[in-house]
Each structure stands twice: as C-alpha cells, then as structure tokens.
Design a protein around this motif. Structure first.
Motif, PDB file in Angstrom:
ATOM      1  N   GLN A   1      44.554  20.941  58.878  1.00 24.62           N
ATOM      2  CA  GLN A   1      45.887  21.335  58.398  1.00 24.62           C
ATOM      3  C   GLN A   1      46.014  22.828  58.116  1.00 24.62           C
ATOM      4  N   LEU A   2      44.888  23.488  57.849  1.00 18.01           N
ATOM      5  CA  LEU A   2      44.942  24.904  57.460  1.00 18.01           C
ATOM      6  C   LEU A   2      44.396  25.786  58.582  1.00 18.01           C
ATOM      7  N   THR A   3      44.789  27.062  58.544  1.00 14.98           N
ATOM      8  CA  THR A   3      44.184  28.000  59.484  1.00 14.98           C
ATOM      9  C   THR A   3      42.937  28.594  58.824  1.00 14.98           C
ATOM     10  N   PHE A   4      42.076  29.145  59.684  1.00 12.82           N
ATOM     11  CA  PHE A   4      40.854  29.761  59.185  1.00 12.82           C
ATOM     12  C   PHE A   4      41.181  30.880  58.193  1.00 12.82           C
ATOM     13  N   ALA A   5      42.183  31.697  58.542  1.00 14.10           N
ATOM     14  CA  ALA A   5      42.561  32.811  57.665  1.00 14.10           C
ATOM     15  C   ALA A   5      43.020  32.294  56.301  1.00 14.10           C
ATOM     16  N   GLN A   6      43.778  31.191  56.290  1.00 17.10           N
ATOM     17  CA  GLN A   6      44.238  30.637  54.999  1.00 17.10           C
ATOM     18  C   GLN A   6      43.062  30.253  54.108  1.00 17.10           C
ATOM     19  N   VAL A   7      42.058  29.641  54.729  1.00 18.05           N
ATOM     20  CA  VAL A   7      40.895  29.240  53.929  1.00 18.05           C
ATOM     21  C   VAL A   7      40.175  30.470  53.409  1.00 18.05           C
ATOM     22  N   ARG A   8      40.039  31.496  54.255  1.00 19.84           N
ATOM     23  CA  ARG A   8      39.425  32.759  53.817  1.00 19.84           C
ATOM     24  C   ARG A   8      40.194  33.343  52.628  1.00 19.84           C
ATOM     25  N   TRP A   9      41.527  33.372  52.746  1.00 23.76           N
ATOM     26  CA  TRP A   9      42.342  33.964  51.673  1.00 23.76           C
ATOM     27  C   TRP A   9      42.173  33.195  50.371  1.00 23.76           C
ATOM     28  N   ARG A  10      42.102  31.884  50.495  1.00 22.94           N
ATOM     29  CA  ARG A  10      41.961  31.081  49.271  1.00 22.94           C
ATOM     30  C   ARG A  10      40.598  31.311  48.617  1.00 22.94           C
ATOM     31  N   LEU A  11      39.568  31.401  49.449  1.00 26.06           N
ATOM     32  CA  LEU A  11      38.246  31.706  48.891  1.00 26.06           C
ATOM     33  C   LEU A  11      38.269  33.067  48.191  1.00 26.06           C
ATOM     34  N   GLN A  12      38.947  34.010  48.844  1.00 25.67           N
ATOM     35  CA  GLN A  12      39.057  35.353  48.264  1.00 25.67           C
ATOM     36  C   GLN A  12      39.844  35.306  46.956  1.00 25.67           C
ATOM     37  N   ALA A  13      40.923  34.523  46.945  1.00 27.63           N
ATOM     38  CA  ALA A  13      41.740  34.414  45.730  1.00 27.63           C
ATOM     39  C   ALA A  13      40.926  33.829  44.578  1.00 27.63           C
ATOM     40  N   LEU A  14      40.078  32.847  44.876  1.00 24.02           N
ATOM     41  CA  LEU A  14      39.237  32.248  43.836  1.00 24.02           C
ATOM     42  C   LEU A  14      38.248  33.286  43.300  1.00 24.02           C
ATOM     43  N   GLN A  15      37.687  34.063  44.212  1.00 21.64           N
ATOM     44  CA  GLN A  15      36.743  35.108  43.813  1.00 21.64           C
ATOM     45  C   GLN A  15      37.428  36.178  42.962  1.00 21.64           C
ATOM     46  N   ASP A  16      38.632  36.597  43.414  1.00 21.02           N
ATOM     47  CA  ASP A  16      39.386  37.611  42.659  1.00 21.02           C
ATOM     48  C   ASP A  16      39.729  37.091  41.271  1.00 21.02           C
ATOM     49  N   ALA A  17      40.135  35.821  41.214  1.00 23.73           N
ATOM     50  CA  ALA A  17      40.508  35.236  39.926  1.00 23.73           C
ATOM     51  C   ALA A  17      39.300  35.233  38.991  1.00 23.73           C
ATOM     52  N   GLU A  18      38.156  34.852  39.521  1.00 27.95           N
ATOM     53  CA  GLU A  18      36.949  34.816  38.693  1.00 27.95           C
ATOM     54  C   GLU A  18      36.634  36.210  38.136  1.00 27.95           C
ATOM     55  N   ARG A  19      36.749  37.229  38.996  1.00 26.99           N
ATOM     56  CA  ARG A  19      36.471  38.597  38.556  1.00 26.99           C
ATOM     57  C   ARG A  19      37.491  39.031  37.493  1.00 26.99           C
TER      58      ARG A  19
ATOM     59  N   ARG B   1      35.752  28.251  34.719  1.00 28.29           N
ATOM     60  CA  ARG B   1      34.734  28.811  35.604  1.00 28.29           C
ATOM     61  C   ARG B   1      34.155  27.710  36.499  1.00 28.29           C
ATOM     62  N   ARG B   2      33.924  26.548  35.903  1.00 38.26           N
ATOM     63  CA  ARG B   2      33.385  25.404  36.636  1.00 38.26           C
ATOM     64  C   ARG B   2      34.373  24.968  37.723  1.00 38.26           C
ATOM     65  N   LEU B   3      35.661  24.941  37.362  1.00 38.88           N
ATOM     66  CA  LEU B   3      36.684  24.532  38.328  1.00 38.88           C
ATOM     67  C   LEU B   3      36.718  25.498  39.514  1.00 38.88           C
ATOM     68  N   LEU B   4      36.700  26.807  39.237  1.00 34.98           N
ATOM     69  CA  LEU B   4      36.753  27.780  40.328  1.00 34.98           C
ATOM     70  C   LEU B   4      35.551  27.601  41.254  1.00 34.98           C
ATOM     71  N   TYR B   5      34.418  27.322  40.652  1.00 30.80           N
ATOM     72  CA  TYR B   5      33.202  27.140  41.444  1.00 30.80           C
ATOM     73  C   TYR B   5      33.305  25.901  42.336  1.00 30.80           C
ATOM     74  N   LEU B   6      33.795  24.792  41.754  1.00 22.17           N
ATOM     75  CA  LEU B   6      33.918  23.549  42.522  1.00 22.17           C
ATOM     76  C   LEU B   6      34.914  23.712  43.663  1.00 22.17           C
ATOM     77  N   LEU B   7      36.007  24.442  43.403  1.00 21.26           N
ATOM     78  CA  LEU B   7      37.018  24.645  44.448  1.00 21.26           C
ATOM     79  C   LEU B   7      36.477  25.541  45.563  1.00 21.26           C
ATOM     80  N   SER B   8      35.722  26.580  45.189  1.00 20.15           N
ATOM     81  CA  SER B   8      35.136  27.443  46.220  1.00 20.15           C
ATOM     82  C   SER B   8      34.238  26.625  47.138  1.00 20.15           C
ATOM     83  N   ALA B   9      33.440  25.736  46.535  1.00 16.68           N
ATOM     84  CA  ALA B   9      32.547  24.898  47.347  1.00 16.68           C
ATOM     85  C   ALA B   9      33.369  23.999  48.273  1.00 16.68           C
TER      86      ALA B   9
END
Ligand SMILES: [Zn+2]
Length: 398
Positions: free
Chosen positions: A337-355, A295-303
């Motif tokens: 190096q990343l597109t805006f959409a990629q960063v959005r998707w990754r944030l979403q993936a972290l959120q989905d994983a947490e749920r 949980r801590r890791l997901l939080y740190l990565l989201s930040a």
C-alpha cells in the motif's frame, strides 16, 4: 560464576584467560561495549580468577580458541567472597577487591558521577597489603562518568601502578573516557550478544521461560543484542490487563493496535479520519512522565516500518530478517500500500521525533507529536511531498 560459564563473549573470555595464563596481563583493562552484554559479569568472573586460591587449567571451547587455560575454581572461599562483593543485594566487603560504582545520593537516586571521595577511598585501598593470593583488584564501573577531580585523582593512581594491583574498568561510552586514561589501559571490546545467547538468557527469566523461537528472535532484535534490554522488553507492561497472554501474543497485539491507529494512508492519499485517529493515539503520551512508554512506542514502530521495507524489497524475505515474523502477513499487506519513499519518510519522522523529544533541550513536545501524527497518518501522500525538511534530504538521497 567463572569465565567458562559466561555466555556469548567467547573472544573476551578466551583472551582474558590466555593473557593471565601466559603471564602477559596488562595491569589495567578497559571493558567497553553496549549495556547489558556482560561487562560486569565478565569483570566479576575475571576478579575471581585473579583472586582465586585454586585456579585450575581447564579446556576452552573452539569458539574461545581451544587449548587449556587457567580459570577460577568458582568454589574456594576467595571466589565466594568476590561473588558476594559484586552482588548488589549483599555488597559484602572484600579485603583484596575494591568496587567503585556511582552509588546512591541522599534521596536514593543513582548519582550522575563518581565523586572524588570515592577515589580517595580507592587510593587508600590500593595502599593495603594483599590479604590472600598476592593480588588486589580495583573495579570501577562507568569510568566515563567521573567528576573532574575524581578523574584527576584516578589518573594519578593509574599512572603509578602499585605492585600486584589490577584495574578492571567498564564503560558503555569509550569516547567519553579521558584520553589519558584510555592510553594507559588495554581496551577489551564487548560485542552485542548473538541472538541465540539473548534467547537462552531470556528463557531463564520467569516471563521468558515459554518463549517460542520466533518470539526469542523478536526479543533479540528489539534488544539489539543486549540482555539488559531484552529483560526490559520482557518486563514491559504491554499486555492489555490479560495476564494469561504470552509475551509474544501481548507484544503482537500491542504493535498491531498501535499500527492500526497510527500507520494510516496509502500511496495515493490519506483521510482526515486517519489523522484524527493518529492524534487520538498519541494523546496518552502528552506528558513527560510518559517518556519511557513513548520511547518504547517509537522504537516498536520503527521496527514495524523496517519490516515493511524488508518485505517491499522481497515479499519472501526469510523470517530471520524480520523483527516481527509473527506479523509477516500484516506487514506484507502494508508493503503493497505504501511507496518506498513514504516508508523512508516515516522512519525519518520517528527518528526526528525521538531526537526532538529526548535529546534536544527546549523542544516543543506537543508540536513534535502533532507533526509525527501527520506524518504517520499519511498526509505526505496527500500533499505529494515529504513534510519534514530532513525527510526531503532523505528523498533526495534515494
Ligand atoms: Zn577459587
């Protein structure tokens, strides 16, 4: 600790002192707000004021609204007894103060709910005549967590308030408190603590004594304005067995090592090596007993991804907008190096994983972690489309 010494809640402390001084205090106050923002400390200070034998008119700060209002003396016998009753190490009995907490079960774990026996004891306490000062105080912590029978018993007492009895109730979840209870109380909202207050409080902790301003800001942002969470972060074991490292250097090193292993790929593609690296990095979290660390890791990565997004928007964004100002250069390079959409998707993936990992019943841990690794390793760029349906929706919203 009297109300004047409570940090970071000037509206609340000012309002409580004003209500008492002006004689228009509601007999039941419902203190609500996130964990670790001072609800219990305020309840203790206010209980002192209610029971103090030498309450004194004292000036308020400008933040509290100015003027001169009553506060507890903090030194009389009654004030001391309240402090000892609230002290978890002492749990001293107080004739005019009754404290209801969830308490421990037979195997030493915190009970999930307040039980009806505790309400019966409280009802007996309400019937006693006040011992000193003429008032009695009932403090109930986590009033949203009561078994039904306990809630019914409590409601009865609340509906027929005895003379001179004051209820101080706390909850982190106002929506979880019975509507019939809420309607009989005056709600008092606690806001998240401002950054400088979290920093000041964290610096009182042995591990926080030497925090730089930048590190204090990181801590305040990670904790979302909760001193309880800030202390959790300070005590988190992030340092790779190097006791000499400061907290901020340990955190930066940990975040960077995780980012290097997990945050792979670029706007144009990814590599099988990046995916293998990400899978490897998530392996240590395979068992449910690693939940707290995961949980801590997901939080740190989201930040981290939020910082990348901020720098994508404005490479010169002020440090105050970043969770990791110390990693500005690294996050800035990633933003290119990343597109805006990629960063959005990754944030979403972290959120989905947490749920999926922590909220959904019967979720498949291994599958969730595999999908997360795919995502963070940049396979979305390889296939040219977001991997999660939920992220597709997010893409559509852009
Ligand atoms: Zn006193």
């Amino acid at each position: 600790m009297p109300l004047r010494d409570i940090l970071g809640q000037p509206q609340v402390t000012g309002a409580l002192r004003r209500a008492l001084t002006q004689g228009r205090l509601h007999h039941a106050l419902l203190l609500h707000g996130p964990d670790g923002v001072g609800k219990r400390a305020c309840a203790m200070a206010f209980a002192q004021l209610l029971l103090c034998t030498r309450p004194t008119p004292l000036p308020l700060s400008a933040e509290e609204g100015g003027g001169e209002l009553l506060d507890a003396c903090g030194t009389c016998g009654a004030c001391g007894r309240v402090a000892r009753a609230f002290d978890p190490a002492l749990r001293a009995l107080h004739p005019d103060l009754h404290i209801v907490e969830r308490g421990l079960n037979d195997s030493g774990q915190l009970r999930k709910k307040i039980v009806v026996e505790q309400m019966r004891e409280m009802q007996t306490a309400v019937r006693y005549v006040a011992y000193e000062g003429g008032r009695r105080v009932i403090y109930i912590e986590d009033v949203d967590l009561m078994e039904d029978s306990a809630a019914n018993a409590f409601l009865k007492t609340l509906e027929e308030p005895a003379e001179g009895v004051h209820f101080l109730l706390t909850t982190r979840n106002l929506a979880g408190v019975l509507e019939t209870v809420v309607s009989r109380c005056q709600a008092v909202r606690f806001a998240p603590l401002p950054t400088h207050v979290v920093a000041a409080l964290a610096r009182r902790h042995p591990k926080g004594a030497a925090l730089s301003d930048e590190a204090a800001q990181t801590l305040a942002r990670l904790s979302g304005g909760s001193i309880g969470l800030a202390l959790h972060w300070l005590e988190a074991d992030l340092a790779p067995a190097d006791g000499a490292q400061s907290w901020e250097r340990a955190l930066s090193a940990f975040v960077l090592s995780q980012v290097r292993a997990l945050d792979g790929g670029t706007a144009t593609g990814s590599s099988p090596q990046a995916l293998l690296r990400a899978w490897e990095a998530l392996k240590p979290y395979a068992s449910p007993k690693d939940d707290a660390e995961l949980r801590r890791l997901l939080y740190l990565l989201s930040a981290w991804y939020r910082d990348v997004m901020v720098l994508m928007h404005d490479p010169d964004a002020p440090g105050a907008l970043l969770t990791y100002p110390a990693l500005r250069a690294e996050a800035g390079a990633r933003a290119l190096q990343l597109t805006f959409a990629q960063v959005r998707w990754r944030l979403q993936a972290l959120q989905d994983a947490e749920r999926d990992l922590f909220e959904r019943v019967g979720g498949n841990r291994a599958l969730t972690l595999d999908a997360l690794a795919l995502y963070l390793a940049g396979l979305d760029a390889a296939v040219g489309a977001p991997l999660y349906p939920a992220a597709q929706a997010a893409q559509g919203a852009l």
